[in-house]
Write a protein that holds these residues in place. Structure first.
Motif, PDB file in Angstrom:
ATOM      1  N   VAL A  55       0.846  -1.200   0.000  1.00 11.31           N
ATOM      2  CA  VAL A  55       0.000   0.000   0.000  1.00 11.31           C
ATOM      3  C   VAL A  55       0.877   1.244   0.000  1.00 11.31           C
ATOM      4  CG1 VAL A  55      -1.694   1.339   1.338  1.00 11.31           C
ATOM      5  CG2 VAL A  55      -1.961  -1.137   1.106  1.00 11.31           C
ATOM      6  N   LEU A  56       1.922   1.248   0.809  1.00 10.24           N
ATOM      7  CA  LEU A  56       2.835   2.394   0.891  1.00 10.24           C
ATOM      8  C   LEU A  56       3.563   2.600  -0.438  1.00 10.24           C
ATOM      9  CD1 LEU A  56       3.857   4.468   2.968  1.00 10.24           C
ATOM     10  CD2 LEU A  56       5.681   2.859   3.514  1.00 10.24           C
ATOM     11  N   GLY A 103       4.179   5.771  -5.285  1.00  9.35           N
ATOM     12  CA  GLY A 103       4.359   5.834  -6.737  1.00  9.35           C
ATOM     13  C   GLY A 103       3.364   6.746  -7.422  1.00  9.35           C
ATOM     14  N   ILE A 104       2.148   6.791  -6.913  1.00 13.13           N
ATOM     15  CA  ILE A 104       1.113   7.612  -7.546  1.00 13.13           C
ATOM     16  C   ILE A 104       1.070   9.021  -6.969  1.00 13.13           C
ATOM     17  CG2 ILE A 104      -1.398   7.855  -7.875  1.00 13.13           C
ATOM     18  CD1 ILE A 104      -1.485   4.763  -8.093  1.00 13.13           C
ATOM     19  N   GLU A 149      -5.247   7.652  -7.663  1.00  9.84           N
ATOM     20  CA  GLU A 149      -5.217   8.616  -8.772  1.00  9.84           C
ATOM     21  C   GLU A 149      -6.217   9.734  -8.513  1.00  9.84           C
ATOM     22  OE1 GLU A 149      -4.422  10.871 -11.978  1.00  9.84           O
ATOM     23  OE2 GLU A 149      -3.184   9.303 -11.087  1.00  9.84           O
ATOM     24  N   LYS A 150      -7.389   9.397  -8.011  1.00  3.69           N
ATOM     25  CA  LYS A 150      -8.373  10.424  -7.658  1.00  3.69           C
ATOM     26  C   LYS A 150      -7.842  11.321  -6.540  1.00  3.69           C
ATOM     27  CE  LYS A 150     -12.353   7.738  -9.099  1.00  3.69           C
ATOM     28  NZ  LYS A 150     -13.504   6.945  -8.681  1.00  3.69           N
ATOM     29  N   VAL A 151      -7.209  10.719  -5.543  1.00  4.97           N
ATOM     30  CA  VAL A 151      -6.622  11.499  -4.450  1.00  4.97           C
ATOM     31  C   VAL A 151      -5.520  12.407  -4.981  1.00  4.97           C
ATOM     32  CG1 VAL A 151      -5.259  11.358  -2.319  1.00  4.97           C
ATOM     33  CG2 VAL A 151      -7.229   9.852  -2.641  1.00  4.97           C
ATOM     34  N   ARG A 152      -4.697  11.897  -5.908  1.00  2.00           N
ATOM     35  CA  ARG A 152      -3.625  12.724  -6.492  1.00  2.00           C
ATOM     36  C   ARG A 152      -4.213  13.952  -7.164  1.00  2.00           C
ATOM     37  NH1 ARG A 152      -1.731  14.344 -10.787  1.00  2.00           N
ATOM     38  NH2 ARG A 152      -3.091  13.106 -12.105  1.00  2.00           N
ATOM     39  N   GLN A 153      -5.291  13.772  -7.902  1.00  5.04           N
ATOM     40  CA  GLN A 153      -5.937  14.898  -8.570  1.00  5.04           C
ATOM     41  C   GLN A 153      -6.496  15.894  -7.549  1.00  5.04           C
ATOM     42  OE1 GLN A 153      -8.823  13.207 -11.283  1.00  5.04           O
ATOM     43  NE2 GLN A 153      -7.256  12.032 -12.353  1.00  5.04           N
TER      44      GLN A 153
END
Length: 158
Positions: free
Chosen positions: A61-62, A67-68, A123-127
């Motif tokens: 998970v980490l 990575g993202i 990916e949603k969190v990154r955005q």
């Protein structure tokens, strides 16, 4: 015959008594943390110390989260990952506030991840973090424990 095994730390493990130990990429806990050899490793906590399978899963998970979320010079830093039986995985992160130079700290709730799509959630969190960073918004907590949406509670209370 003497056999030497070299282990490279990838994280710090916080045990049940609050002590810090190094953790390698295979989930093995080794050696007590010392300030003389300190690098900036994320801290794993809330995971039973003898449950190597849970430690390997948490490292996964980490690794995927790092990575993202930290890609493309985002400025996001993952300082810790905590497992809580009733809430699942919780990331502790910092991210830059670009419109108002500073750093925001927040908690990202990922949930138990059972049957979920971790890369899609991240990916949603990154955005969301990118949006918050560009606009100088401090998020106190981010819920990404469902695959379809991300909910943000800002430090201003909304």
């Amino acid at each position: 015959m003497l056999q030497i095994t070299f282990r490279q730390p990838v994280a710090l493990f916080k045990d049940e008594q609050g002590g810090l130990e190094y953790l390698d990429s295979s989930g093995r806990v080794f050696g007590d943390f010392t300030l003389s050899a300190h690098q900036d490793f994320p801290t794993l906590s809330g995971i039973p110390p003898r449950d190597e399978r849970a430690l390997v899963r948490a490292l996964h998970v980490l690794r995927v989260s790092g990575g993202i979320l930290t890609a493309a010079r985002s400025g996001v830093v993952i300082s810790g990952l905590r497992w809580e039986a009733d809430q699942g995985y919780r990331l502790l992160v910092t991210y830059p506030l670009l419109s108002d130079p500073g750093i925001a700290r927040g908690v990202i709730d990922l949930g138990s991840l059972e049957g979920g799509d971790l890369p899609n959630r991240l990916e949603k969190v990154r955005q969301v973090l990118s949006y918050l960073s560009r606009r100088g918004i401090e998020a106190h907590q981010i819920w990404a424990d469902a695959d379809k949406k991300v909910v943000v509670r800002t430090s201003r209370g909304s």
